[in-house]
Design a protein around this motif. Structure first.
Motif, PDB file in Angstrom:
ATOM      1  N   GLY A 156       0.788  -1.230   0.000  1.00 42.23           N
ATOM      2  CA  GLY A 156       0.000   0.000   0.000  1.00 42.23           C
ATOM      3  C   GLY A 156       0.817   1.276   0.000  1.00 42.23           C
ATOM      4  N   PHE A 157       2.130   1.180  -0.086  1.00 44.39           N
ATOM      5  CA  PHE A 157       2.929   2.401  -0.182  1.00 44.39           C
ATOM      6  C   PHE A 157       2.887   2.914  -1.615  1.00 44.39           C
ATOM      7  CE2 PHE A 157       4.853  -0.010   3.316  1.00 44.39           C
ATOM      8  CZ  PHE A 157       4.779   0.936   4.327  1.00 44.39           C
ATOM      9  N   GLU A 158       2.799   4.238  -1.744  1.00 48.71           N
ATOM     10  CA  GLU A 158       2.830   4.822  -3.087  1.00 48.71           C
ATOM     11  C   GLU A 158       4.277   5.226  -3.366  1.00 48.71           C
ATOM     12  OE1 GLU A 158       1.992   8.967  -4.989  1.00 48.71           O
ATOM     13  OE2 GLU A 158       0.261   8.354  -3.776  1.00 48.71           O
ATOM     14  N   VAL A 159       4.945   4.469  -4.225  1.00 46.87           N
ATOM     15  CA  VAL A 159       6.381   4.662  -4.450  1.00 46.87           C
ATOM     16  C   VAL A 159       6.610   5.309  -5.815  1.00 46.87           C
ATOM     17  CG1 VAL A 159       8.626   3.539  -4.530  1.00 46.87           C
ATOM     18  CG2 VAL A 159       6.800   2.563  -3.122  1.00 46.87           C
ATOM     19  N   THR A 160       7.386   6.398  -5.840  1.00 45.82           N
ATOM     20  CA  THR A 160       7.705   7.052  -7.106  1.00 45.82           C
ATOM     21  C   THR A 160       9.211   7.158  -7.276  1.00 45.82           C
ATOM     22  OG1 THR A 160       5.726   8.412  -6.829  1.00 45.82           O
ATOM     23  CG2 THR A 160       7.282   9.071  -8.554  1.00 45.82           C
ATOM     24  N   GLU A 161       9.710   6.581  -8.350  1.00 45.55           N
ATOM     25  CA  GLU A 161      11.111   6.779  -8.722  1.00 45.55           C
ATOM     26  C   GLU A 161      11.248   8.194  -9.269  1.00 45.55           C
ATOM     27  OE1 GLU A 161      13.638   4.837  -8.294  1.00 45.55           O
ATOM     28  OE2 GLU A 161      12.707   2.913  -7.804  1.00 45.55           O
ATOM     29  N   THR A 162      12.279   8.928  -8.853  1.00 42.66           N
ATOM     30  CA  THR A 162      12.371  10.330  -9.279  1.00 42.66           C
ATOM     31  C   THR A 162      13.520  10.606 -10.234  1.00 42.66           C
ATOM     32  OG1 THR A 162      13.743  10.968  -7.396  1.00 42.66           O
ATOM     33  CG2 THR A 162      11.342  11.104  -7.122  1.00 42.66           C
TER      34      THR A 162
END
Lengths: 490, 228
Positions: A128-134
Motif C-alpha cells: 500500500g505504499f505509493e512509491v515514485t522513482e524520481t
C-alpha cells in the motif's frame, strides 16, 4: 525480481533482433565512450588517481569491520539510526518497519541500484505504499514496469517516441494536443509531474555512492538533483547502501570522485554531489526529521573471503559496460538480473548463485577493455574466468556443452603433440581448400555450420600457420645475413 | 534497533572473512590514524595554479557546465545585480534567502522594488539566493553548507538559483574546501548537508540528449564578489 540470466542466449538473440533497442544502443559508444576518453585526456593525473583509488578501497576492505563501526558511531552521534541487514528480505522488512513507524505512505526514491537488488519497490507497492522513482530514467522504466538496462542510464534502451507514448498513457492531466516530440518537452512534462510527488512525499529513499567513515556522511552523486529533493523535502530520509560503499575520509572520497564522473559520463564532475549527515539540527529550517541508514550485506561478507574480493572495489560508474562489445550489442536486459555488463557478469553469480547465472561469465570475448577502463582496476576478465571454472566444476547449465569440451580436449591433446598437430592442420587446410574450390565458399563442412549459417568463412590462404612461420623465419635469416654482408646504408 | 537487526552477526562474519580479531590494536590504530590525519591523494596540477588563473578556471569551468557567471566589484553591488538578473529573466522582483549574516548586512533598501522572503524555500519561489562557503576552481564547483543561513531547499526548489561567492573564498582544490569546513565545524564533523553544485540541474536520460532543468534549478547564476 526473478532472474532470467540462465536464458542469456535467448535474451541476447531477442535483443539483437529488436530494431528499437538496436537504435537506442547506438547512443552508448557515441556518448559515453568518446566523452570518457576526452575527460581522461584532460586530466593528466588520471592514472595516478586510479592507483590511489584502488589502494584506498583495498585498505577499506581489509579493515571493513572497523570502518563500518566508525561510520555507524558518527551517524548515531548526529541523531541518525543505522540498521544492519544480512539479506534483501531483512532490509525490506526493516524499511517497511521504518515507514510504518513514521506513518509514511507516500515515498519518493532517488536512484539506487541496491534498492533494485533488494527488489524494494516490489515489496513496498503491494503493502500500500505509493512509491515514485524520481530519477528521470528510473521513472520512465517504472511506468513501463521494466528494470534498468544500465546502472547509470537506466532507460538507455528507450527512444523518445516510446517515452511520449508512456506519458500519454500514464499522465492523466496531460492535454492530448501538447506536442511531445522533443526530449525537452518530455523532460518538462516529467518535471511537473514529479515536482508534485516530491512535495507530497512522507519519506525519501536514496542510495549512496559513498559512506564516509570520518564524518558519518552518505554521499549521492547526481545530475538531476532528484536525490536532493528526495532527501531534503520528506519527513523521513532512508539511505540504503551495501557494506562496501565505505570510504575512510573526505580526502579519500575526493580521490575517487575525481574518477567517478569522468569514467561514467565524461563529465569533470557531476552537477550535484551531496554529503548528508543525519536529521535536521537545532535551528535548521529544512531537512528530514528522521534519518535512517540501512546497511545491506547480501553476500558481500562472503565475497570478502573469496577470490572475488576485488569486485567490491566497484564504484558503479558503468565504464565497463559502456566499453563492452557484448553489452553494446545486446544491452542490459539480456543479462537477466539487476547488474548488467562485465561487472554484472561477475556480481550476479556471486549474489544469486552460479547455477542461476552460468551463461553470464561466458558472455565475454575477454577483449579486456573493461579492465582497461575500470577506474578501480578490477581484473574483470580474470574474475570472469574464475567464474567459468566454477561453473564448469559445478556442471552448471549454460556452460560449454560436452561436444565443445570434447573438441577442446582433443585440440589440447593435439597441441601437445607437434608432429600430429602439423599433420592434422595440413589435413584441415587441404579439406577446407577442397570445399572452397568446389563451392566457392565454405558451406556444409563438418563442425562449421554455427559459423557459416550467418557468415562466410574465408578459404585458407596458403598452407598452415606453421608452414608460413617457417618460411617467414627463413626469409628473415636470409635478409639479416644480407644486411650483415652489405652493411648499413647500402 | 529493528527486530531484524543483524549488526553483530554481520561484523563477526566480516572479521571471519578477514581472519581478523575485533580487538586487534594495530588495525584499529591504523584506521583511527587515517580518520584523523586524512592524508590527501594526488591533487591535480590544475588546482595548484596562481590565484588569477584559479579564478579564471573557476569561471570557465562553471560556464562550460551551463552556469552563468558575473563578477561584482563590491558586496554592495549584490542587491542591484539580483534585481537586474530577475528583470533580464522577466521574473517578479522577489527573492528567497536564508539568514546568512553576509547577505543580511547588504543594503537591500537600495532596491525598494525587491521583496525578500527569509527561510526555507517553498514550491512557489521562482528565485533563491545563497552564499557559498567556497568556490572550488578545479571543477568549477560551489561548496554550500546547510543551516538556517543557507537552507538546502533554496539550492533545489526555485527554478533560478543565484549564488554569491567571495573571490577570496575561491580555492584550487576540494582538499582546501574540506580544510575550510573543518575550521568551521571541527574535526570529523560536517553540517547536516554539504552541497557541491557545478551548474543547473540536467538530465540526459532521454536518448542521451542533454536538457537543463530536470528537477532542480533550470538556471544557475554565480556572482563572484571582489574584496571592496
Amino acid at each position: 525480481m526473478r532472474a532470467t540470466s540462465q536464458a542469456f542466449l535467448e535474451n541476447a538473440e531477442r535483443a539483437l533482433g529488436d530494431v528499437q533497442l538496436q537504435r537506442a544502443l547506438e547512443n552508448v559508444p557515441r556518448g559515453f565512450v568518446t566523452k570518457r576518453a576526452a575527460a581522461r585526456a584532460r586530466l593528466p593525473e588520471f592514472d595516478a588517481l586510479r592507483d590511489e583509488a584502488r589502494a584506498i578501497k583495498d585498505h577499506v576492505l581489509a579493515n571493513l569491520d572497523l570502518y563500518l563501526e566508525e561510520y555507524e558511531r558518527k551517524v548515531v552521534e548526529a541523531g541518525g539510526h543505522v540498521h544492519w541487514a544480512a539479506s534483501s528480505a531483512e532490509a525490506r522488512a526493516i524499511i517497511v518497519d521504518i515507514l510504518n513507524a513514521a506513518g509514511a505512505r507516500r515515498v519518493t526514491k532517488g536512484k539506487s541500484m541496491v534498492s533494485e537488488e533488494m527488489a524494494l519497490n516490489e515489496a513496498l507497492v503491494p503493502q500500500g505504499f505509493e512509491v515514485t522513482e524520481t530519477d528521470l530514467g528510473e521513472y520512465l522504466i517504472q511506468l513501463r514496469g521494466e528494470t534498468p538496462s544500465h546502472i547509470i542510464a537506466p532507460a538507455v534502451h528507450l527512444n523518445k517516441e516510446q517515452v511520449a507514448t508512456d506519458f500519454r498513457r500514464h499522465h492523466r492531466a496531460l492535454p492530448a494536443g501538447r506536442p511531445l516530440h522533443e526530449p525537452s518537452a518530455l523532460v518538462a512534462e516529467a518535471r511537473q509531474v514529479l515536482r508534485e510527488k516530491f512535495l507530497a512525499a512522507d519519506a525519501g529513499i536514496t542510495g549512496a555512492n559513498f559512506l564516509v567513515a570520518e564524518t558519518g556522511s552518505a554521499v549521492i552523486v547526481t545530475n538531476e538533483g532528484n536525490g536532493d529533493l528526495t532527501q531534503t523535502l520528506a519527513r523521513v530520509h532512508i539511505v540504503v547502501a551495501s557494506l562496501e560503499k565505505i570510504v575512510p575520509t573526505l580526502e579519500d572520497t575526493t580521490t575517487i570522485l575525481r574518477l567517478l564522473a569522468r569514467s561514467a559520463t565524461g563529465q569533470e564532475c557531476a552537477t550535484y554531489t551531496t554529503f548528508s549527515c543525519g536529521p535536521r539540527r537545532p535551528g535548521d529550517v529544512d531537512g528530514p526529521e528522521e534519518y535512517h541508514v540501512v546497511l545491506l550485506d547480501n553476500g558481500r561478507s562472503e565475497l570478502l573471503a573469496s577470490d572475488f574480493r576485488p569486485i567490491l572495489r566497484c564504484i558503479r560508474c558503468g565504464a565497463c559496460m559502456n566499453h563492452c562489445p557484448v553489452y553494446q550489442a545486446v544491452g542490459g536486459h539480456a543479462y537477466g538480473w539487476v547488474y548488467p555488463g562485465p561487472v554484472g557478469a561477475v556480481l550476479t553469480p556471486a549474489l544469486i548463485g552460479i547455477a542461476e547465472a552460468a551463461p553470464l561469465p561466458e558472455a565475454s570475448t575477454f577483449c579486456g577493455r573493461c579492465e582497461e577502463v575500470c577506474p578501480m582496476q578490477i581484473p574483470l576478465p580474470g574474475l570472469l574466468r574464475k567464474w567459468r571454472m566454477r561453473a564448469h566444476e559445478a556442471q552448471a547449465p549454460g556452460t560449454t556443452p560436452w561436444q565443445g569440451r570434447l573438441a577442446l580436449r582433443a585440440w589440447g591433446w593435439l597441441a601437445r603433440h607437434p608432429r600430429l598437430y602439423q599433420l592434422a592442420a595440413r589435413l584441415g587446410v587441404g579439406i577446407a581448400r577442397g570445399f572452397w574450390a568446389r563451392y566457392g565458399r565454405l558451406v556444409g563442412a563438418p563442425f562449421t555450420s554455427a559459423w557459416t549459417r550467418y557468415r562466410d568463412l574465408p578459404a585458407p590462404e596458403g598452407g598452415t600457420f606453421q608452414a608460413r612461420w617457417r618460411r617467414h623465419q627463413r626469409h628473415r635469416q636470409l635478409s639479416s645475413a644480407q644486411w650483415r654482408h652489405k652493411g648499413p646504408g647500402q | 534497533m529493528s527486530r531484524f537487526d543483524q549488526r553483530d552477526e554481520i561484523l563477526a562474519r566480516i572479521r571471519r572473512a578477514l581472519g581478523a580479531a575485533d580487538d586487534d590494536p594495530e588495525r584499529r590504530l591504523a584506521v583511527m590514524k587515517r580518520l584523523f590525519d586524512h592524508p590527501p591523494g594526488t591533487v591535480p596540477a590544475r588546482a595548484r595554479r596562481p590565484r588569477d588563473a584559479l579564478v579564471a578556471q573557476f569561471i570557465s569551468m562553471l560556464e562550460s557546465q551551463a552556469a552563468q557567471v558575473s563578477r561584482l566589484e563590491r558586496a554592495r553591488d549584490i542587491p542591484k545585480a539580483v534585481v537586474d538578473t530577475l528583470r533580464r529573466r522577466n521574473l517578479a522582483l522577489r527573492i528567497r534567502h536564508g539568514s546568512d549574516p553576509y547577505l543580511a548586512a547588504l543594503d537591500w533598501a537600495s532596491e525598494p522594488a525587491l521583496t525578500r522572503h527569509l527561510g526555507a524555500a517553498t514550491a512557489d519561489d521562482a528565485a533563491g539566493l545563497s552564499r557559498a562557503l567556497a568556490g572550488i576552481s578545479e571543477t568549477g564547483t560551489l561548496l554550500l553548507a546547510s543551516g538556517p543561513d543557507n537552507p538546502t531547499t533554496i539550492n533545489f526548489l526555485p527554478p533560478l538559483h543565484i549564488v554569491v561567492v567571495r573571490e577570496a573564498d575561491i580555492v584550487g582544490s576540494y582538499e582546501e574546501g574540506w580544510a575550510q569546513l573543518r575550521a568551521l565545524y571541527g574535526e570529523r564533523s560536517l553540517p547536516r548537508a554539504v552541497n557541491l553544485v557545478s551548474g543547473p540541474s540536467r538530465t540526459a536520460d532521454i536518448e542521451q540528449t542533454l536538457i537543463m532543468g530536470a528537477h532542480g534549478p533550470v538556471a544557475l547564476h554565480v556572482f563572484i564578489v571582489g574584496s571592496d
